[in-house]
Write a protein that holds these residues in place. Sequence first.
Motif, PDB file in Angstrom:
ATOM      1  N   GLN A 227       0.878  -1.063   0.011  1.00 25.95           N
ATOM      2  CA  GLN A 227       0.086   0.009  -0.086  1.00 25.95           C
ATOM      3  C   GLN A 227       0.930   1.389   0.071  1.00 25.95           C
ATOM      4  O   GLN A 227       0.767   2.075  -0.810  1.00 25.95           O
ATOM      5  CB  GLN A 227      -0.914   0.065   1.348  1.00 25.95           C
ATOM      6  CG  GLN A 227      -1.595   1.330   1.570  1.00 25.95           C
ATOM      7  CD  GLN A 227      -2.037   1.062   2.924  1.00 25.95           C
ATOM      8  OE1 GLN A 227      -2.134   0.247   3.594  1.00 25.95           O
ATOM      9  NE2 GLN A 227      -2.837   2.296   3.263  1.00 25.95           N
ATOM     10  N   TRP A 228       1.687   1.284   0.889  1.00 25.15           N
ATOM     11  CA  TRP A 228       2.809   2.412   0.964  1.00 25.15           C
ATOM     12  C   TRP A 228       3.880   2.435   0.015  1.00 25.15           C
ATOM     13  O   TRP A 228       4.085   3.743  -0.398  1.00 25.15           O
ATOM     14  CB  TRP A 228       3.427   2.401   2.436  1.00 25.15           C
ATOM     15  CG  TRP A 228       2.540   2.514   3.565  1.00 25.15           C
ATOM     16  CD1 TRP A 228       2.366   1.590   4.618  1.00 25.15           C
ATOM     17  CD2 TRP A 228       1.379   3.347   3.666  1.00 25.15           C
ATOM     18  NE1 TRP A 228       1.433   1.778   5.318  1.00 25.15           N
ATOM     19  CE2 TRP A 228       0.674   3.069   4.974  1.00 25.15           C
ATOM     20  CE3 TRP A 228       0.688   4.471   3.097  1.00 25.15           C
ATOM     21  CZ2 TRP A 228      -0.408   3.623   5.600  1.00 25.15           C
ATOM     22  CZ3 TRP A 228      -0.355   4.972   3.609  1.00 25.15           C
ATOM     23  CH2 TRP A 228      -0.931   4.702   4.839  1.00 25.15           C
TER      24      TRP A 228
ATOM     25  N   GLN B  33       3.292   1.757  -3.151  1.00 24.63           N
ATOM     26  CA  GLN B  33       2.478   1.948  -4.364  1.00 24.63           C
ATOM     27  C   GLN B  33       2.183   3.450  -4.302  1.00 24.63           C
ATOM     28  O   GLN B  33       2.243   4.342  -5.293  1.00 24.63           O
ATOM     29  CB  GLN B  33       1.081   1.308  -4.546  1.00 24.63           C
ATOM     30  CG  GLN B  33       0.842   1.490  -6.069  1.00 24.63           C
ATOM     31  CD  GLN B  33       1.788   1.147  -6.851  1.00 24.63           C
ATOM     32  OE1 GLN B  33       2.196  -0.050  -6.857  1.00 24.63           O
ATOM     33  NE2 GLN B  33       1.812   1.718  -8.057  1.00 24.63           N
ATOM     34  N   GLU B  34       2.010   4.160  -3.016  1.00 26.70           N
ATOM     35  CA  GLU B  34       1.812   5.591  -2.999  1.00 26.70           C
ATOM     36  C   GLU B  34       2.848   6.027  -2.807  1.00 26.70           C
ATOM     37  O   GLU B  34       2.788   7.388  -3.589  1.00 26.70           O
ATOM     38  CB  GLU B  34       1.189   5.741  -1.550  1.00 26.70           C
ATOM     39  CG  GLU B  34       0.620   7.070  -1.105  1.00 26.70           C
ATOM     40  CD  GLU B  34      -0.099   7.300   0.324  1.00 26.70           C
ATOM     41  OE1 GLU B  34       0.522   8.117   1.075  1.00 26.70           O
ATOM     42  OE2 GLU B  34      -1.001   6.672   0.412  1.00 26.70           O
TER      43      GLU B  34
END
Length: 119
Positions: A75-76, A78-79
């Motif tokens: 998640q992080w 990709q962000e």
Amino acid sequence: MKVIRWILGRVILLLNALFSPKSVKRSELEQKEIDDAVAQIHLYQFDACPFCVKVRRAAKRLNLPLATRDAKQAQWEQELINGGGHRKVPCLRIEGNNGEVEWMYESNDIISYLEKRFA
């Protein structure tokens, strides 16, 4: 090579825990203002990365409750890639009052920014 990197990472974390810097003391009102300002800032990092440890130590010295995001989590990661453009840590995500987001790489630049803004 992975084993050596893992061992060195644990040594870095151990030394950081043993020789943790002292935090700046502020009044409650001053610290609340700092806490509110820091709420818009996030540090993308790896736990055992020496440059990330350097930034976290500077934040601790300045008594900044800096939110960290582990860039190994999908998640992080990709962000970080979508927003900052690179999978490189440490990276500081700074959200301005107007909603603009700035992505800052390089540990020395991040520390300089934190010291100028919060010291």
